[in-house]
Design an enzyme around this catalytic site. Structure first.
Site, PDB file in Angstrom:
ATOM      1  N   ASN A   9       0.859  -1.189   0.000  1.00 40.09           N
ATOM      2  CA  ASN A   9       0.000   0.000   0.000  1.00 40.09           C
ATOM      3  C   ASN A   9       0.894   1.237   0.000  1.00 40.09           C
ATOM      4  O   ASN A   9       1.524   1.545   1.006  1.00 40.09           O
ATOM      5  CB  ASN A   9      -0.893  -0.041   1.255  1.00 40.09           C
ATOM      6  CG  ASN A   9      -1.715   1.210   1.432  1.00 40.09           C
ATOM      7  OD1 ASN A   9      -1.826   2.035   0.531  1.00 40.09           O
ATOM      8  ND2 ASN A   9      -2.319   1.337   2.611  1.00 40.09           N
ATOM      9  N   LYS A  11      -0.036   4.268  -0.165  1.00 36.19           N
ATOM     10  CA  LYS A  11      -0.668   5.428   0.477  1.00 36.19           C
ATOM     11  C   LYS A  11      -0.503   6.666  -0.427  1.00 36.19           C
ATOM     12  O   LYS A  11      -0.515   6.536  -1.639  1.00 36.19           O
ATOM     13  CB  LYS A  11      -0.110   5.624   1.890  1.00 36.19           C
ATOM     14  CG  LYS A  11      -0.206   4.323   2.698  1.00 36.19           C
ATOM     15  CD  LYS A  11       0.159   4.467   4.148  1.00 36.19           C
ATOM     16  CE  LYS A  11      -0.001   3.119   4.847  1.00 36.19           C
ATOM     17  NZ  LYS A  11       0.287   3.202   6.284  1.00 36.19           N
ATOM     18  N   HIS A  93      -9.207   1.152   5.630  1.00 37.90           N
ATOM     19  CA  HIS A  93      -7.900   1.324   6.276  1.00 37.90           C
ATOM     20  C   HIS A  93      -8.055   2.303   7.436  1.00 37.90           C
ATOM     21  O   HIS A  93      -8.833   3.253   7.357  1.00 37.90           O
ATOM     22  CB  HIS A  93      -6.888   1.852   5.250  1.00 37.90           C
ATOM     23  CG  HIS A  93      -5.485   1.826   5.758  1.00 37.90           C
ATOM     24  ND1 HIS A  93      -5.009   2.771   6.651  1.00 37.90           N
ATOM     25  CD2 HIS A  93      -4.472   0.964   5.553  1.00 37.90           C
ATOM     26  CE1 HIS A  93      -3.758   2.485   6.945  1.00 37.90           C
ATOM     27  NE2 HIS A  93      -3.401   1.385   6.287  1.00 37.90           N
ATOM     28  N   GLU A  95      -6.367   4.686   8.345  1.00 35.90           N
ATOM     29  CA  GLU A  95      -6.144   6.101   7.984  1.00 35.90           C
ATOM     30  C   GLU A  95      -7.390   6.695   7.327  1.00 35.90           C
ATOM     31  O   GLU A  95      -7.694   7.872   7.509  1.00 35.90           O
ATOM     32  CB  GLU A  95      -4.905   6.214   7.082  1.00 35.90           C
ATOM     33  CG  GLU A  95      -3.634   5.972   7.896  1.00 35.90           C
ATOM     34  CD  GLU A  95      -2.471   5.388   7.115  1.00 35.90           C
ATOM     35  OE1 GLU A  95      -2.488   5.403   5.869  1.00 35.90           O
ATOM     36  OE2 GLU A  95      -1.532   4.884   7.766  1.00 35.90           O
ATOM     37  N   GLU A 163      -4.814  -5.099  11.093  1.00 38.08           N
ATOM     38  CA  GLU A 163      -3.762  -4.088  11.244  1.00 38.08           C
ATOM     39  C   GLU A 163      -3.956  -3.334  12.555  1.00 38.08           C
ATOM     40  O   GLU A 163      -4.725  -2.360  12.604  1.00 38.08           O
ATOM     41  CB  GLU A 163      -3.834  -3.084  10.090  1.00 38.08           C
ATOM     42  CG  GLU A 163      -3.648  -3.715   8.723  1.00 38.08           C
ATOM     43  CD  GLU A 163      -3.152  -2.693   7.723  1.00 38.08           C
ATOM     44  OE1 GLU A 163      -2.047  -2.886   7.202  1.00 38.08           O
ATOM     45  OE2 GLU A 163      -3.831  -1.684   7.484  1.00 38.08           O
ATOM     46  N   GLY A 169       3.230   1.885  10.853  1.00 35.14           N
ATOM     47  CA  GLY A 169       4.231   2.936  10.692  1.00 35.14           C
ATOM     48  C   GLY A 169       5.030   3.246  11.951  1.00 35.14           C
ATOM     49  O   GLY A 169       5.695   4.274  12.024  1.00 35.14           O
ATOM     50  N   SER A 209       3.998  -2.469  10.219  1.00 33.97           N
ATOM     51  CA  SER A 209       5.454  -2.567  10.380  1.00 33.97           C
ATOM     52  C   SER A 209       6.054  -3.902   9.925  1.00 33.97           C
ATOM     53  O   SER A 209       7.030  -4.382  10.514  1.00 33.97           O
ATOM     54  CB  SER A 209       5.845  -2.262  11.830  1.00 33.97           C
ATOM     55  OG  SER A 209       5.495  -0.928  12.158  1.00 33.97           O
TER      56      SER A 209
HETATM   57  P1  PGA Z   1       3.328   0.059   7.572  1.00 37.00           P
HETATM   58  O1  PGA Z   1       1.808   0.304   7.098  1.00 37.00           O
HETATM   59  O2  PGA Z   1       3.783  -1.223   6.914  1.00 37.00           O
HETATM   60  O3  PGA Z   1       4.065   1.259   7.064  1.00 37.00           O
HETATM   61  O4  PGA Z   1       3.305  -0.065   9.064  1.00 37.00           O
HETATM   62  C1  PGA Z   1       0.921  -0.768   7.006  1.00 37.00           C
HETATM   63  C2  PGA Z   1      -0.424  -0.309   6.511  1.00 37.00           C
HETATM   64  O5  PGA Z   1      -0.864   0.789   6.872  1.00 37.00           O
HETATM   65  O6  PGA Z   1      -1.067  -1.038   5.733  1.00 37.00           O
END
Ligand code: PGA
Length: 249
Positions: A9, A11, A93, A95, A163, A169, A209
């Site tokens: 992803n 983003k 997601h 976010e 997640e 992140g 992560s």
């Molecule tokens: P990350 O994000 O691997 O940067 O922790 C995962 C995600 O938001 O799908």
């Protein structure tokens, strides 16, 4: 048998120059056992699909509108994303839930629209740190599963990504026991609602992560069928070893 899935992803990252990363993945993973997905920003979707053509990398969108068309300035429908080359769409997601106030019922409506358009859906869910610390993780997941997943899935057209918000992140990853508990729980809830055959066909991804250094341990967990990767999917040199670890799992 469920085919493993490595989904990246991007983003809100990437312009034309980043298409070279897809080219590099395409060359590096000819004949990959796992399914490989990249979700670029919408602005790159069509060009990414041209670059990826006839190779092992498929394309996903990062969100869609629930409707087919109409007066919704700035929105993109599932039909349009499919037309631009997507075969999957990521929905719900954390976010999106946080930045756009998306709730389970919005995610479910979007998923229905996407399935109707013939896209597969990757529905994301996960708990906040305070919810885990209060021992509410499974309740949160049960609510998100019940609220976000529509009734009309056939198993293969659904991917669920667990997640934990505190792992996205941050470099923090739940323990193997914690991931195992949640993934086993998700599989059991899906079986309870949809029956064994459909529940067994759904791929369950872990996200938060994931890196080359922790991928092998995570992929060894029985009910983990792959990963949804953010930061480590932006460069082929980081994502590639994750795909290879999944192929070997
Ligand atoms: P990350 O994000 O691997 O940067 O922790 C995962 C995600 O938001 O799908």
């Amino acid at each position: 048998m469920r085919r493993k899935l490595a989904a990246g992803n991007w983003k809100m990252n990437g312009t034309s120059a980043n298409l070279a990363q897809i080219e590099a993945l395409k060359d590096a993973h000819v004949g990959a056992l796992s399914e490989i997905l990249i979700a670029p920003p919408t602005s790159l979707l069509h060009r990414a699909s041209v670059v990826a053509e006839n190779g092992p990398v498929a394309l996903a969108a990062q969100d869609c509108h629930k409707g087919e068309s109409g007066a919704h300035t700035g929105d993109v429908s599932a039909d349009m994303l499919k037309d631009a080359g997507a075969t999957y769409v990521i929905l719900g997601h954390s976010e999106r839930r946080a930045d756009h106030d998306e709730h389970d019922e919005d995610v479910r409506a979007k998923a229905r629209g996407a399935l109707k358009a013939g896209l597969r859906v990757i529905i994301c869910m996960g708990e906040e740190l305070e919810e885990r610390e209060a021992d509410n993780t499974l309740d949160i997941i049960a609510g998100q599963l019940a609220g976000s997943i529509p009734d009309d899935i056939d198993g293969e057209n659904l991917v669920v990504a667990y997640e934990p918000i505190w792992a996205i992140g941050t470099g923090k990853v739940p323990s193997v026991a914690q991931i195992t508990e949640v993934h086993d729980f998700i599989r059991a809830r899906l079986e309870h609602r949809f029956g064994l055959k459909i529940a067994r066909a759904v791929r369950l991804l872990y996200g938060g992560s994931v890196k080359a250094s922790n991928a092998t341990e995570i992929f060894a967990i029985e009910n983990v069928d792959g990963a949804l990767v953010g930061g480590a999917s932006l460069k082929a040199e980081d994502f590639s070893p994750i795909i290879t670890a999944l192929d070997k799992s």
